[in-house]
Design a protein around this motif. Structure first.
Motif, PDB file in Angstrom:
ATOM      1  N   CYS A  89     -62.517 -53.879  39.824  1.00 31.22           N
ATOM      2  CA  CYS A  89     -62.294 -52.856  40.867  1.00 31.22           C
ATOM      3  C   CYS A  89     -63.311 -53.016  41.990  1.00 31.22           C
ATOM      4  O   CYS A  89     -64.476 -53.348  41.742  1.00 31.22           O
ATOM      5  CB  CYS A  89     -62.444 -51.470  40.231  1.00 31.22           C
ATOM      6  N   GLY A  90     -62.866 -52.778  43.209  1.00 31.10           N
ATOM      7  CA  GLY A  90     -63.765 -52.754  44.366  1.00 31.10           C
ATOM      8  C   GLY A  90     -63.540 -51.467  45.147  1.00 31.10           C
ATOM      9  O   GLY A  90     -62.427 -50.925  45.154  1.00 31.10           O
ATOM     10  N   ILE A  91     -64.590 -50.992  45.765  1.00 26.67           N
ATOM     11  CA  ILE A  91     -64.496 -49.744  46.536  1.00 26.67           C
ATOM     12  C   ILE A  91     -65.066 -49.985  47.939  1.00 26.67           C
ATOM     13  O   ILE A  91     -66.139 -50.577  48.073  1.00 26.67           O
ATOM     14  CB  ILE A  91     -65.287 -48.603  45.841  1.00 26.67           C
ATOM     15  N   LEU A  92     -64.325 -49.537  48.919  1.00 19.10           N
ATOM     16  CA  LEU A  92     -64.750 -49.696  50.318  1.00 19.10           C
ATOM     17  C   LEU A  92     -64.771 -48.327  50.981  1.00 19.10           C
ATOM     18  O   LEU A  92     -63.738 -47.694  51.148  1.00 19.10           O
ATOM     19  CB  LEU A  92     -63.758 -50.617  51.050  1.00 19.10           C
ATOM     20  N   THR A  93     -65.956 -47.865  51.335  1.00 16.32           N
ATOM     21  CA  THR A  93     -66.082 -46.572  52.016  1.00 16.32           C
ATOM     22  C   THR A  93     -66.213 -46.830  53.511  1.00 16.32           C
ATOM     23  O   THR A  93     -67.045 -47.643  53.921  1.00 16.32           O
ATOM     24  CB  THR A  93     -67.353 -45.825  51.538  1.00 16.32           C
ATOM     25  N   GLU A  94     -65.409 -46.143  54.295  1.00 17.83           N
ATOM     26  CA  GLU A  94     -65.482 -46.328  55.746  1.00 17.83           C
ATOM     27  C   GLU A  94     -65.521 -44.970  56.442  1.00 17.83           C
ATOM     28  O   GLU A  94     -65.051 -43.961  55.887  1.00 17.83           O
ATOM     29  CB  GLU A  94     -64.270 -47.124  56.230  1.00 17.83           C
ATOM     30  N   VAL A  95     -66.064 -44.972  57.636  1.00 21.48           N
ATOM     31  CA  VAL A  95     -66.074 -43.758  58.441  1.00 21.48           C
ATOM     32  C   VAL A  95     -64.638 -43.481  58.895  1.00 21.48           C
ATOM     33  O   VAL A  95     -63.934 -44.383  59.325  1.00 21.48           O
ATOM     34  CB  VAL A  95     -66.980 -43.950  59.675  1.00 21.48           C
ATOM     35  N   ALA A  96     -64.216 -42.221  58.755  1.00 21.20           N
ATOM     36  CA  ALA A  96     -62.860 -41.854  59.176  1.00 21.20           C
ATOM     37  C   ALA A  96     -62.893 -41.428  60.646  1.00 21.20           C
ATOM     38  O   ALA A  96     -63.671 -40.545  61.005  1.00 21.20           O
ATOM     39  CB  ALA A  96     -62.344 -40.701  58.320  1.00 21.20           C
ATOM     40  N   PRO A  97     -62.045 -42.040  61.478  1.00 21.27           N
ATOM     41  CA  PRO A  97     -62.043 -41.626  62.890  1.00 21.27           C
ATOM     42  C   PRO A  97     -61.678 -40.152  63.055  1.00 21.27           C
ATOM     43  O   PRO A  97     -62.080 -39.512  64.030  1.00 21.27           O
ATOM     44  CB  PRO A  97     -60.980 -42.523  63.539  1.00 21.27           C
ATOM     45  N   GLN A  98     -60.941 -39.592  62.089  1.00 22.62           N
ATOM     46  CA  GLN A  98     -60.556 -38.165  62.147  1.00 22.62           C
ATOM     47  C   GLN A  98     -61.741 -37.261  61.833  1.00 22.62           C
ATOM     48  O   GLN A  98     -61.675 -36.048  61.947  1.00 22.62           O
ATOM     49  CB  GLN A  98     -59.507 -37.834  61.075  1.00 22.62           C
ATOM     50  N   GLY A  99     -62.823 -37.852  61.317  1.00 19.70           N
ATOM     51  CA  GLY A  99     -63.967 -37.072  60.842  1.00 19.70           C
ATOM     52  C   GLY A  99     -64.079 -37.238  59.339  1.00 19.70           C
ATOM     53  O   GLY A  99     -63.073 -37.279  58.630  1.00 19.70           O
ATOM     54  N   GLY A 100     -65.305 -37.364  58.839  1.00 19.01           N
ATOM     55  CA  GLY A 100     -65.501 -37.549  57.402  1.00 19.01           C
ATOM     56  C   GLY A 100     -65.416 -39.012  57.007  1.00 19.01           C
ATOM     57  O   GLY A 100     -65.712 -39.910  57.811  1.00 19.01           O
ATOM     58  N   VAL A 101     -64.983 -39.275  55.799  1.00 14.92           N
ATOM     59  CA  VAL A 101     -64.953 -40.651  55.296  1.00 14.92           C
ATOM     60  C   VAL A 101     -63.636 -40.959  54.606  1.00 14.92           C
ATOM     61  O   VAL A 101     -62.924 -40.062  54.165  1.00 14.92           O
ATOM     62  CB  VAL A 101     -66.094 -40.917  54.276  1.00 14.92           C
ATOM     63  N   SER A 130     -84.906 -49.831  40.378  1.00 12.09           N
ATOM     64  CA  SER A 130     -84.301 -48.504  40.191  1.00 12.09           C
ATOM     65  C   SER A 130     -83.461 -48.143  41.415  1.00 12.09           C
ATOM     66  O   SER A 130     -83.343 -48.930  42.352  1.00 12.09           O
ATOM     67  CB  SER A 130     -85.404 -47.447  39.996  1.00 12.09           C
ATOM     68  N   LEU A 131     -82.916 -46.936  41.371  1.00 10.74           N
ATOM     69  CA  LEU A 131     -82.103 -46.440  42.489  1.00 10.74           C
ATOM     70  C   LEU A 131     -82.771 -45.211  43.069  1.00 10.74           C
ATOM     71  O   LEU A 131     -83.389 -44.438  42.325  1.00 10.74           O
ATOM     72  CB  LEU A 131     -80.723 -46.025  41.973  1.00 10.74           C
ATOM     73  N   ASP A 132     -82.646 -45.003  44.366  1.00  5.66           N
ATOM     74  CA  ASP A 132     -83.152 -43.738  44.899  1.00  5.66           C
ATOM     75  C   ASP A 132     -82.043 -42.684  44.772  1.00  5.66           C
ATOM     76  O   ASP A 132     -80.964 -42.957  44.247  1.00  5.66           O
ATOM     77  CB  ASP A 132     -83.720 -43.888  46.318  1.00  5.66           C
ATOM     78  N   GLU A 133     -82.303 -41.476  45.259  1.00  4.55           N
ATOM     79  CA  GLU A 133     -81.354 -40.380  44.986  1.00  4.55           C
ATOM     80  C   GLU A 133     -80.009 -40.566  45.686  1.00  4.55           C
ATOM     81  O   GLU A 133     -79.031 -39.917  45.348  1.00  4.55           O
ATOM     82  CB  GLU A 133     -81.992 -39.024  45.324  1.00  4.55           C
ATOM     83  N   ASN A 134     -79.956 -41.500  46.653  1.00  2.70           N
ATOM     84  CA  ASN A 134     -78.682 -41.757  47.327  1.00  2.70           C
ATOM     85  C   ASN A 134     -78.021 -43.049  46.877  1.00  2.70           C
ATOM     86  O   ASN A 134     -77.024 -43.485  47.450  1.00  2.70           O
ATOM     87  CB  ASN A 134     -78.890 -41.801  48.841  1.00  2.70           C
ATOM     88  N   LEU A 162     -74.469 -40.230  51.826  1.00  4.20           N
ATOM     89  CA  LEU A 162     -74.690 -41.604  51.353  1.00  4.20           C
ATOM     90  C   LEU A 162     -74.411 -41.764  49.862  1.00  4.20           C
ATOM     91  O   LEU A 162     -73.984 -42.826  49.415  1.00  4.20           O
ATOM     92  CB  LEU A 162     -76.141 -42.029  51.649  1.00  4.20           C
ATOM     93  N   HIS A 163     -74.625 -40.702  49.102  1.00  5.59           N
ATOM     94  CA  HIS A 163     -74.412 -40.796  47.649  1.00  5.59           C
ATOM     95  C   HIS A 163     -72.938 -40.713  47.268  1.00  5.59           C
ATOM     96  O   HIS A 163     -72.586 -40.884  46.111  1.00  5.59           O
ATOM     97  CB  HIS A 163     -75.208 -39.700  46.935  1.00  5.59           C
ATOM     98  N   LEU A 164     -72.076 -40.433  48.254  1.00  3.36           N
ATOM     99  CA  LEU A 164     -70.647 -40.330  47.963  1.00  3.36           C
ATOM    100  C   LEU A 164     -70.105 -41.665  47.433  1.00  3.36           C
ATOM    101  O   LEU A 164     -69.285 -41.700  46.511  1.00  3.36           O
ATOM    102  CB  LEU A 164     -69.939 -39.913  49.239  1.00  3.36           C
ATOM    103  N   THR A 165     -70.594 -42.744  48.010  1.00  2.00           N
ATOM    104  CA  THR A 165     -70.098 -44.062  47.604  1.00  2.00           C
ATOM    105  C   THR A 165     -70.433 -44.357  46.137  1.00  2.00           C
ATOM    106  O   THR A 165     -69.535 -44.665  45.353  1.00  2.00           O
ATOM    107  CB  THR A 165     -70.663 -45.134  48.556  1.00  2.00           C
ATOM    108  N   PRO A 166     -71.703 -44.240  45.706  1.00  2.00           N
ATOM    109  CA  PRO A 166     -71.940 -44.461  44.272  1.00  2.00           C
ATOM    110  C   PRO A 166     -71.243 -43.441  43.373  1.00  2.00           C
ATOM    111  O   PRO A 166     -70.797 -43.784  42.275  1.00  2.00           O
ATOM    112  CB  PRO A 166     -73.466 -44.368  44.129  1.00  2.00           C
ATOM    113  N   MET A 167     -71.100 -42.205  43.855  1.00  2.00           N
ATOM    114  CA  MET A 167     -70.386 -41.229  43.021  1.00  2.00           C
ATOM    115  C   MET A 167     -68.927 -41.620  42.840  1.00  2.00           C
ATOM    116  O   MET A 167     -68.325 -41.354  41.800  1.00  2.00           O
ATOM    117  CB  MET A 167     -70.522 -39.820  43.600  1.00  2.00           C
TER     118      MET A 167
END
Ligand code: BTN
Length: 237
Positions: A108-120, A208-212, A70-75
């Motif tokens: 800038c905009g960022i869109l994170t999606e689930v990858a059908p191949q696996g991963g994101v 504030s933000l949580d760790e994710n 979940l933290h991948l998107t903010p990172m």
């Protein structure tokens, strides 16, 4: 580019959509287009993608369950912010959860999606040298060249890929550092906000933000809530 593969094309409907169809694409495949005819944003919105922007999608075929990513998107927002700062000397701010703003306008905009191949799949759209936006976006969208002169898109792309590789390597080992950097540059924090969920609007104070990267808010009745999705406007009406 350490083992990552860059594929550059002139035009696709959406780099995220096309990358999703590339079943055998390996981890670290980057698909970059000069323009998109059907660029997509969060919450089912479109993303205006004319010539002059940088539009790319990165496939991260990571093995961890999505709940651990979940933290991948903010990172990713931190990686893009760093790249813009280094390559263009433009100091942007992050609007939760994944837009970058300069002087009140989205660059800038960022869109994170689930990858059908696996991963994101991380989809990133940066307005670099966009000469003009459609009328309805003129007050809310900005292009980096307005702040730093013509952007060297090659250099920005190169720096960005480097940063995304760092993100991929440090996703767990340096999570805390990246999340602190996110919070330090997040314009949504410590202010009145408007939570928008469909037709529903509610005022809140962003604490504030949580760790994710989920947003902790205080509601008018004094209770707190953790927001993980939807839109959070920083201009309450
Ligand atoms: C948003 O503003 O809500 C996110 C916008 C994400 C746009 C990028 S451009 C590259 C990739 N391909 C898409 O169709 N969307 C993302």
């Amino acid at each position: 580019m350490e083992q990552w593969k860059l594929i550059s094309v002139q035009e696709v409907d959406s780099t995220n959509s096309v990358l999703k169809t590339m079943e055998d694409a390996p981890h670290g495949t980057v698909l970059c287009a000069q323009r998109q005819s059907g660029g997509r944003g969060r919450l089912g919105r479109s993303f205006s993608s004319p010539e002059g922007g940088l539009y790319l999608s990165v496939l991260l075929r990571r093995g961890e369950p999505l709940a651990e990513l979940l933290h991948l998107t903010p990172m990713a927002a931190v990686a893009v912010r760093r790249a813009i700062l280094d390559a263009c000397a433009v100091d942007t701010q992050i609007k939760w959860i994944n837009d970058l703003y300069k002087d009140g306008r989205k660059v800038c905009g960022i869109l994170t999606e689930v990858a059908p191949q696996g991963g994101v799949i991380l989809g990133i759209g940066i307005n670099c040298n966009v000469p003009a936006f459609p009328l309805e976006l003129r007050e809310i969208a900005g292009s980096l060249h307005e702040f730093c002169g013509a952007v060297d898109q090659e250099a920005l792309l190169h720096r960005l890929i480097q940063g995304l590789q760092e993100l991929d390597r440090e996703l767990f080992s340096s999570k805390k550092v990246w999340m602190e950097e996110y919070a330090a540059h997040c314009l949504t924090l410590n202010r009145e906000v408007l939570l928008i969920r469909g037709e529903e609007r509610s005022k809140a104070f962003a604490l504030s933000l949580d760790e994710n990267g989920a947003l902790l808010v205080r509601l008018p009745d004094g209770t707190t809530e953790t927001v993980t999705t939807g839109e959070v406007s920083v201009r309450p009406q």
